[in-house]
Scaffold this motif. Structure first.
Motif, PDB file in Angstrom:
ATOM      1  N   SER A 171      -2.318   7.694   2.424  1.00  0.00           N
ATOM      2  CA  SER A 171      -1.249   7.263   1.531  1.00  0.00           C
ATOM      3  C   SER A 171      -1.768   6.128   0.653  1.00  0.00           C
ATOM      4  O   SER A 171      -2.813   5.530   0.911  1.00  0.00           O
ATOM      5  CB  SER A 171      -0.046   6.776   2.336  1.00  0.00           C
ATOM      6  N   ARG A 172      -1.030   5.833  -0.378  1.00  0.00           N
ATOM      7  CA  ARG A 172      -1.411   4.751  -1.294  1.00  0.00           C
ATOM      8  C   ARG A 172      -1.494   3.422  -0.553  1.00  0.00           C
ATOM      9  O   ARG A 172      -2.416   2.637  -0.773  1.00  0.00           O
ATOM     10  CB  ARG A 172      -0.419   4.679  -2.445  1.00  0.00           C
ATOM     11  N   ALA A 173      -0.575   3.157   0.347  1.00  0.00           N
ATOM     12  CA  ALA A 173      -0.573   1.912   1.115  1.00  0.00           C
ATOM     13  C   ALA A 173      -1.817   1.817   1.995  1.00  0.00           C
ATOM     14  O   ALA A 173      -2.430   0.749   2.102  1.00  0.00           O
ATOM     15  CB  ALA A 173       0.689   1.816   1.964  1.00  0.00           C
ATOM     16  N   SER A 174      -2.200   2.916   2.594  1.00  0.00           N
ATOM     17  CA  SER A 174      -3.401   2.928   3.428  1.00  0.00           C
ATOM     18  C   SER A 174      -4.649   2.653   2.594  1.00  0.00           C
ATOM     19  O   SER A 174      -5.542   1.930   3.023  1.00  0.00           O
ATOM     20  CB  SER A 174      -3.555   4.268   4.134  1.00  0.00           C
ATOM     21  N   LYS A 175      -4.723   3.219   1.407  1.00  0.00           N
ATOM     22  CA  LYS A 175      -5.861   2.990   0.523  1.00  0.00           C
ATOM     23  C   LYS A 175      -5.947   1.521   0.117  1.00  0.00           C
ATOM     24  O   LYS A 175      -7.030   0.952   0.070  1.00  0.00           O
ATOM     25  CB  LYS A 175      -5.760   3.876  -0.716  1.00  0.00           C
ATOM     26  N   VAL A 176      -4.811   0.908  -0.170  1.00  0.00           N
ATOM     27  CA  VAL A 176      -4.777  -0.510  -0.549  1.00  0.00           C
ATOM     28  C   VAL A 176      -5.239  -1.374   0.619  1.00  0.00           C
ATOM     29  O   VAL A 176      -6.047  -2.295   0.446  1.00  0.00           O
ATOM     30  CB  VAL A 176      -3.364  -0.922  -1.029  1.00  0.00           C
TER      31      VAL A 176
END
Length: 99
Positions: free
Chosen positions: A5-10
């Motif tokens: 997910s985008r949060a995991s990538k961040v």
């Protein structure tokens, strides 16, 4: 393939940056960072001169790293890279005559 997910990538990106900053407190990693910074700089700006990496050393007089490159004629050029804790800024370029 693992989908993040985008949060995991961040979170992974922030963790990698923090790890890189923490690792740069080790002298060996600082040497490698200074070498990598000048390799990118020399490759980008002076690719046509075919400069070869010679050596990297910390200069306690200036508090910066000196990274030496040699050209085909045997002339050695020293690039100054700062700061000590994260040597990624080229302070002195011996091939650039402008102040």
């Amino acid at each position: 393939m693992l989908r993040l997910s985008r949060a995991s990538k961040v979170i992974i990106s922030i963790a990698a940056i923090i790890l890189f900053i923490a690792a740069n407190q080790i002298t060996t990693v600082q040497h490698l960072t200074a070498r990598a910074a000048t390799k990118l700089y020399v490759g980008w700006k002076y690719n046509h001169l075919d400069l070869k990496y010679e050596d990297v050393e910390f200069s306690p007089q200036f508090g910066d790293y000196s990274v030496a490159y040699k050209d085909k004629e045997g002339r050695v050029y020293g690039f100054m890279v700062a700061p000590k804790s994260m040597p990624v800024i080229i302070l002195h370029d011996p091939l650039n005559e402008s102040p």
